[in-house]
Design an enzyme around this catalytic site. Structure first.
Site, short mmCIF file in Angstrom:
data_model
loop_
_atom_site.label_atom_id
_atom_site.label_comp_id
_atom_site.label_asym_id
_atom_site.label_seq_id
_atom_site.Cartn_x
_atom_site.Cartn_y
_atom_site.Cartn_z
N ALA A 60 -1.35 4.06 7.97
CA ALA A 60 -1.62 2.68 8.30
C ALA A 60 -2.60 1.91 7.34
CB ALA A 60 -3.47 3.55 9.12
N TYR A 61 -1.92 2.74 5.92
CA TYR A 61 -2.77 1.73 4.67
C TYR A 61 -1.66 0.44 5.13
CZ TYR A 61 -4.06 5.43 2.97
OH TYR A 61 -5.82 6.48 2.63
N SER A 62 -2.01 -0.96 5.13
CA SER A 62 -1.22 -1.79 4.71
C SER A 62 -0.42 -1.82 6.12
CB SER A 62 -1.08 -2.29 3.38
OG SER A 62 -1.52 -2.93 3.11
N GLY A 64 1.77 -0.06 7.51
CA GLY A 64 2.56 0.62 7.13
C GLY A 64 3.57 0.05 5.36
#
Length: 326
Positions: A60-62, A64
């Site tokens: 979920a960070y940025s 993908g």
């Protein structure tokens, strides 16, 4: 660099884990303060050159793109068999049903997508990012076990949850002969020590590796108290974590500054030395958006606090409400 076994496993990790939440396309996801790819690559290369072999990201960070940046950098700067890549699953990537959470369908979809973004056939550590209250834990554990048996994952880990939940998961995995969790990634630093009450003793008793997130309290332990950065102005989740304890936290930060000045070292080294000297901690997850951040983290490996200094740092702490589990 120093290395240690990852809990009760034979896996060896550097005593610093580079957290990759700071890397990603700023316009995608919920972290507008992230670094674009080229400066991200430079910090990842600096970490590899410093001996760091442990890298943590999440799907979920940025949106993908953190996984994409890390995967491309790993191909350029390191041999796959020499590094430990960790990622996570839980938070939804879109608003459509079955994309987030820890159902069997969601896990199988998420691991394949993460592998594609990372450009690898397997991840070394696959972690559930939070507890899924809408999915039976038995379904989650069996799905994770099957992902391990398929060869796409080497080890399983968990992140912030209540100790009773983690204990239940460990018991069910053992009872059903499913692959168990071997690590806990939880919220822990000088400003938030509630994990010392139950989670840390549980991990110590079970031989679970502990890899705390936010060991510098989103940078609060490293800056002048009232200073502002691009991240503090836009990091809604981080600001929420500490909004209710400003007066107590300020006193802790003042003690960090006092010891740092007396020892002529940056405040980050003091805060990281404190967490590293906790016997239940395996490797704090250190975020870095500047070369100096990583340099301070590496230097903290050789910086030792005296018992009186540890007491000085801990004495202003007051109980906090539980935060970070949701």
């Amino acid at each position: 660099m120093k290395y240690k076994n990852f809990g009760n496993t034979g896996l060896k990790v550097s005593e610093i884990c580079l957290g990759c939440m700071s890397f990603g396309v700023p316009e995608r996801g919920d972290h507008p303060w992230t670094l674009p790819e080229e400066p991200s690559r430079q910090i990842i290369r600096q970490a590899v050159d410093s001996g760091v072999n442990f890298f943590d990201t999440a799907n979920a960070y940025s949106d993908g793109t953190s996984e994409e940046f890390l995967g491309r950098a790993m191909k350029e700067f390191a041999k796959r068999e020499e590094v430990v890549i960790a990622t996570k699953v839980f938070f939804p990537m879109t608003k459509q049903p079955n994309i987030g959470g820890l159902s069997r369908k969601a896990i199988f979809t998420a691991i394949d997508a993460s592998l594609k973004r990372l450009g690898t056939d397997y991840v070394d550590l696959y972690q559930i990012h939070r507890w899924d209250y809408s999915t039976p834990i038995e379904e989650t554990l069996e799905a994770l076990h099957d992902v391990v048996k398929s060869g796409r994952v080497r080890y399983l880990g968990a992140s912030s949850m209540y100790a009773w939940q983690f204990s239940q998961a460990l018991h069910l995995a053992r009872h059903n002969r499913w692959t168990p969790f071997v690590s806990m990634q939880n919220h822990y630093n000088l400003l938030y020590r509630e994990e010392e009450r139950e989670m840390m003793p549980l991990c110590a008793a079970e031989g679970i590796a502990v890899v705390p997130w936010s060991p510098l309290a989103r940078g609060r332990l490293t800056r002048i108290w009232d200073s502002q950065t691009a991240r503090t102005q836009t990091d809604e989740f981080g600001n929420k974590l500490y909004a209710a304890t400003v007066d107590a936290d300020r006193k802790v930060v003042e003690q960090v500054a006092t010891i740092a000045a007396a020892r002529s070292v940056p405040k980050a080294q003091v805060a990281l030395a404190w967490i590293r000297q906790k016997p239940f901690v395996t490797a704090p997850i250190v975020g870095a958006s500047k070369p100096q951040h990583l340099e301070d983290a590496v230097a903290a490996l050789d910086f030792k606090l005296e018992a009186a200094e540890i007491a000085q740092l801990e004495s202003p702490y007051v109980p906090h409400a539980v935060s970070g589990h949701t």
